[in-house]
Design a protein around this motif. Structure first.
Motif, PDB file in Angstrom:
ATOM      1  N   LEU A   9       0.837  -1.207   0.000  1.00  0.00           N
ATOM      2  CA  LEU A   9       0.000   0.000   0.000  1.00  0.00           C
ATOM      3  C   LEU A   9       0.867   1.250   0.000  1.00  0.00           C
ATOM      4  CD1 LEU A   9      -2.844   1.240   0.232  1.00  0.00           C
ATOM      5  CD2 LEU A   9      -2.598   1.091   2.713  1.00  0.00           C
ATOM      6  N   ARG A  10       1.892   1.239   0.829  1.00  0.00           N
ATOM      7  CA  ARG A  10       2.821   2.376   0.870  1.00  0.00           C
ATOM      8  C   ARG A  10       3.546   2.519  -0.464  1.00  0.00           C
ATOM      9  NH1 ARG A  10       6.937   4.291   4.562  1.00  0.00           N
ATOM     10  NH2 ARG A  10       7.203   6.468   3.941  1.00  0.00           N
ATOM     11  N   LEU A  11       3.935   1.403  -1.063  1.00  0.00           N
ATOM     12  CA  LEU A  11       4.622   1.438  -2.345  1.00  0.00           C
ATOM     13  C   LEU A  11       3.746   2.068  -3.422  1.00  0.00           C
ATOM     14  CD1 LEU A  11       7.120   0.602  -3.990  1.00  0.00           C
ATOM     15  CD2 LEU A  11       6.089  -1.656  -4.275  1.00  0.00           C
ATOM     16  N   LEU A  12       2.467   1.703  -3.428  1.00  0.00           N
ATOM     17  CA  LEU A  12       1.542   2.302  -4.392  1.00  0.00           C
ATOM     18  C   LEU A  12       1.419   3.812  -4.194  1.00  0.00           C
ATOM     19  CD1 LEU A  12      -1.466  -0.149  -4.821  1.00  0.00           C
ATOM     20  CD2 LEU A  12       0.040   0.738  -6.595  1.00  0.00           C
ATOM     21  N   SER A  13       1.345   4.234  -2.934  1.00  0.00           N
ATOM     22  CA  SER A  13       1.214   5.668  -2.666  1.00  0.00           C
ATOM     23  C   SER A  13       2.461   6.416  -3.116  1.00  0.00           C
ATOM     24  CB  SER A  13       0.948   5.904  -1.182  1.00  0.00           C
ATOM     25  OG  SER A  13       2.092   5.617  -0.405  1.00  0.00           O
ATOM     26  N   LEU A  14       3.635   5.781  -3.012  1.00  0.00           N
ATOM     27  CA  LEU A  14       4.859   6.420  -3.477  1.00  0.00           C
ATOM     28  C   LEU A  14       4.837   6.588  -4.994  1.00  0.00           C
ATOM     29  CD1 LEU A  14       7.565   4.635  -1.275  1.00  0.00           C
ATOM     30  CD2 LEU A  14       6.725   6.970  -1.039  1.00  0.00           C
ATOM     31  N   PHE A  15       4.362   5.575  -5.716  1.00  0.00           N
ATOM     32  CA  PHE A  15       4.276   5.688  -7.169  1.00  0.00           C
ATOM     33  C   PHE A  15       3.312   6.794  -7.582  1.00  0.00           C
ATOM     34  CE2 PHE A  15       5.860   1.169  -7.460  1.00  0.00           C
ATOM     35  CZ  PHE A  15       7.024   1.502  -8.148  1.00  0.00           C
ATOM     36  N   GLY A  16       2.333   7.077  -6.741  1.00  0.00           N
ATOM     37  CA  GLY A  16       1.402   8.145  -7.067  1.00  0.00           C
ATOM     38  C   GLY A  16       1.945   9.532  -6.814  1.00  0.00           C
ATOM     39  N   SER A  17       3.062   9.642  -6.067  1.00  0.00           N
ATOM     40  CA  SER A  17       3.591  10.959  -5.709  1.00  0.00           C
ATOM     41  C   SER A  17       4.787  11.379  -6.545  1.00  0.00           C
ATOM     42  CB  SER A  17       3.991  10.977  -4.226  1.00  0.00           C
ATOM     43  OG  SER A  17       5.065  10.073  -3.990  1.00  0.00           O
ATOM     44  N   ARG A  18       5.340  10.473  -7.344  1.00  0.00           N
ATOM     45  CA  ARG A  18       6.534  10.799  -8.114  1.00  0.00           C
ATOM     46  C   ARG A  18       6.555   9.950  -9.375  1.00  0.00           C
ATOM     47  NH1 ARG A  18      12.276  10.732  -5.018  1.00  0.00           N
ATOM     48  NH2 ARG A  18      13.474   9.654  -6.603  1.00  0.00           N
ATOM     49  N   ARG A  19       7.053  10.514 -10.461  1.00  0.00           N
ATOM     50  CA  ARG A  19       6.979   9.837 -11.752  1.00  0.00           C
ATOM     51  C   ARG A  19       7.890   8.613 -11.794  1.00  0.00           C
ATOM     52  NH1 ARG A  19       4.884  10.585 -16.574  1.00  0.00           N
ATOM     53  NH2 ARG A  19       5.970   9.899 -18.457  1.00  0.00           N
ATOM     54  N   VAL A  20       9.169   8.766 -11.462  1.00  0.00           N
ATOM     55  CA  VAL A  20      10.135   7.673 -11.525  1.00  0.00           C
ATOM     56  C   VAL A  20      10.824   7.530 -10.176  1.00  0.00           C
ATOM     57  CG1 VAL A  20      12.220   6.770 -12.646  1.00  0.00           C
ATOM     58  CG2 VAL A  20      10.520   8.031 -13.995  1.00  0.00           C
ATOM     59  N   TRP A  21      10.918   6.283  -9.694  1.00  0.00           N
ATOM     60  CA  TRP A  21      11.571   5.995  -8.419  1.00  0.00           C
ATOM     61  C   TRP A  21      12.746   5.037  -8.644  1.00  0.00           C
ATOM     62  CZ3 TRP A  21      10.847   7.827  -3.528  1.00  0.00           C
ATOM     63  CH2 TRP A  21       9.693   8.578  -3.285  1.00  0.00           C
ATOM     64  N   PRO A  22      13.973   5.473  -8.345  1.00  0.00           N
ATOM     65  CA  PRO A  22      15.083   4.519  -8.338  1.00  0.00           C
ATOM     66  C   PRO A  22      14.854   3.465  -7.252  1.00  0.00           C
ATOM     67  CG  PRO A  22      15.898   6.784  -8.393  1.00  0.00           C
ATOM     68  CD  PRO A  22      14.420   6.849  -8.122  1.00  0.00           C
ATOM     69  N   LEU A  23      15.340   2.249  -7.489  1.00  0.00           N
ATOM     70  CA  LEU A  23      15.108   1.158  -6.550  1.00  0.00           C
ATOM     71  C   LEU A  23      15.660   1.479  -5.168  1.00  0.00           C
ATOM     72  CD1 LEU A  23      14.162  -1.731  -5.994  1.00  0.00           C
ATOM     73  CD2 LEU A  23      16.397  -2.539  -6.816  1.00  0.00           C
ATOM     74  N   ARG A  24      16.838   2.094  -5.114  1.00  0.00           N
ATOM     75  CA  ARG A  24      17.436   2.389  -3.810  1.00  0.00           C
ATOM     76  C   ARG A  24      16.603   3.398  -3.023  1.00  0.00           C
ATOM     77  NH1 ARG A  24      20.480   4.948  -7.653  1.00  0.00           N
ATOM     78  NH2 ARG A  24      20.633   7.220  -7.508  1.00  0.00           N
ATOM     79  N   ASP A  25      15.962   4.342  -3.728  1.00  0.00           N
ATOM     80  CA  ASP A  25      15.110   5.315  -3.041  1.00  0.00           C
ATOM     81  C   ASP A  25      13.856   4.645  -2.483  1.00  0.00           C
ATOM     82  OD1 ASP A  25      16.979   7.138  -3.773  1.00  0.00           O
ATOM     83  OD2 ASP A  25      15.704   8.254  -5.183  1.00  0.00           O
ATOM     84  N   LEU A  26      13.276   3.720  -3.264  1.00  0.00           N
ATOM     85  CA  LEU A  26      12.106   2.995  -2.771  1.00  0.00           C
ATOM     86  C   LEU A  26      12.454   2.179  -1.536  1.00  0.00           C
ATOM     87  CD1 LEU A  26      10.504   1.722  -6.102  1.00  0.00           C
ATOM     88  CD2 LEU A  26       9.564   3.450  -4.555  1.00  0.00           C
ATOM     89  N   ALA A  27      13.604   1.514  -1.575  1.00  0.00           N
ATOM     90  CA  ALA A  27      14.021   0.704  -0.433  1.00  0.00           C
ATOM     91  C   ALA A  27      14.223   1.563   0.803  1.00  0.00           C
ATOM     92  CB  ALA A  27      15.304  -0.059  -0.779  1.00  0.00           C
ATOM     93  N   ALA A  28      14.828   2.751   0.601  1.00  0.00           N
ATOM     94  CA  ALA A  28      15.065   3.638   1.745  1.00  0.00           C
ATOM     95  C   ALA A  28      13.756   4.144   2.334  1.00  0.00           C
ATOM     96  CB  ALA A  28      15.954   4.815   1.306  1.00  0.00           C
ATOM     97  N   ARG A  29      12.789   4.517   1.489  1.00  0.00           N
ATOM     98  CA  ARG A  29      11.519   5.045   1.984  1.00  0.00           C
ATOM     99  C   ARG A  29      10.692   3.967   2.679  1.00  0.00           C
ATOM    100  NH1 ARG A  29       9.915  10.032  -0.131  1.00  0.00           N
ATOM    101  NH2 ARG A  29       8.089   9.741   1.209  1.00  0.00           N
ATOM    102  N   LEU A  30      10.814   2.710   2.205  1.00  0.00           N
ATOM    103  CA  LEU A  30      10.022   1.628   2.787  1.00  0.00           C
ATOM    104  C   LEU A  30      10.723   0.948   3.951  1.00  0.00           C
ATOM    105  CD1 LEU A  30       8.719  -0.006  -0.526  1.00  0.00           C
ATOM    106  CD2 LEU A  30       7.413   1.392   1.077  1.00  0.00           C
TER     107      LEU A  30
END
Length: 335
Positions: A9-30
């Motif tokens: 759910l958090r991952l989906l919300s992140l995709f809705g807030s930014r166009r492109v997410w590097p994998l390392r940024d997603l890992a850090a936010r989650l």
């Protein structure tokens, strides 16, 4: 599984807030490993979300073009943020009180029960602040004009307004001609909206109160400049000529302080005005519910005070000095 669902759910919300997410940024936010994030992405893909891989130096993952997230997809922290924002926005933007209240009710009705209870727990009670008067709420149209120009880097033509919203005429003492500015940042501080801009007439960085400006868009683009001060917050708070005007208090007076204007502007209460006199002196105009209150605020600056006006303020300073002197005198009748 519950942890995985919350993370997805958090991952989906992140995709809705930014166009492109590097994998390392997603890992850090989650707060998860990159391998775990890849598994979560595959889970979302199996559920039908078209998450695509973007190759190249600026690559990563993004939600497929033309796809939108389900409506009202909030996690716990987003729900609390929405509750706070909707209840505090009417104090700084004019005309939003009823709309914000209706939006809050709509959000609560659409939320799952647990999130609904969290939002209700943050129903705020507005209490009067007897020491600071924020500015009147800003006009939404003015905020939209300035905010759009900041976002798209477009030059604005601005005219300075009086505290009552009127525009001085060419024959008035407080008249200033229209100026062209490059708006770079929109800032909220002490209940006031400010725009930090580069003035194209004198080539200086300035701070302007949005509710004291009549802004006209030009559509003319400009190239953003590097902000020289480095600290945007300090620049706004220490700028004495940012367009503030005295608030309406029962008692209002002024004094000459042996401090630079930038120092006093940083710590003066909202609704006060700081005038630059020279590199070591300024004049502070402020108000309070009583003359003793004005004198007490002036005393907090711990510097020499001269040219106090009106006489009631000078008398209040004398009374305060006498009381403090008596309080500091040791008594001999204590056991």
């Amino acid at each position: 599984m519950a942890t995985t669902s919350r993370r997805a759910l958090r991952l989906l919300s992140l995709f809705g807030s930014r166009r492109v997410w590097p994998l390392r940024d997603l890992a850090a936010r989650l707060g998860a490993g990159e391998r775990t994030v890849r598994r979560d992405i595959e889970t979302l893909r199996r559920l039908g979300y078209p998450i695509t891989t973007v190759h190249g130096p600026g690559g990563g993952y993004r939600l497929g073009t033309g796809h939108t997230l389900p409506p009202l997809l909030f996690d716990h922290d987003q729900a609390l943020a929405a509750a706070v924002a909707l209840q505090t926005a009417p104090s700084t933007v004019f005309g939003l009180r009823d709309d914000a209240a209706r939006a809050l009710v709509t959000l609560e009705q659409a939320m799952p029960a647990a999130l609904r209870e969290s939002m209700k727990s943050l129903r705020l009670t507005a209490l009067p602040n007897y020491w600071e008067f924020p500015a009147p709420p800003a006009d939404p149209e003015a905020l939209t004009t300035v905010g759009t120009a900041v976002r798209h880097h477009h030059v604005l033509v601005t005219e300075t307004l009086r505290a009552d919203g009127s525009r001085p005429g060419p024959g008035d003492d407080d008249f200033t001609p229209a100026r062209r500015i490059e708006p770079h940042h929109l800032v909220v501080w002490a209940g006031r909206w400010y725009v930090v801009a580069h003035d194209l007439q004198d080539h200086r960085w300035r701070v302007h109160r949005v509710d004291r400006l009549r802004a006209r868009p030009t559509g003319r683009p400009f190239t953003p400049r590097p902000f020289p001060d480095g600290d945007l917050a300090h620049f706004v708070m220490s700028s004495h000529d940012r367009g503030d005007v005295p608030a309406a208090w029962p008692c209002t007076g002024h004094a000459r302080l042996t401090l630079p204007a930038g120092t006093v502007a940083r710590w003066a209460p909202s609704g006060s005005v700081v005038e630059h006199l020279d590199s070591e002196h300024c004049r502070l105009t402020l108000g309070a519910w009583s003359w003793a209150g004005v004198a007490g605020i002036l005393a907090t600056f711990d510097t020499d005070l001269t040219d106090l006006h009106p006489p009631e303020l000078a008398q209040a300073c004398h009374r305060l000095a006498s009381r403090l002197a008596a309080a500091a005198t040791p008594t001999t009748d204590q056991p």
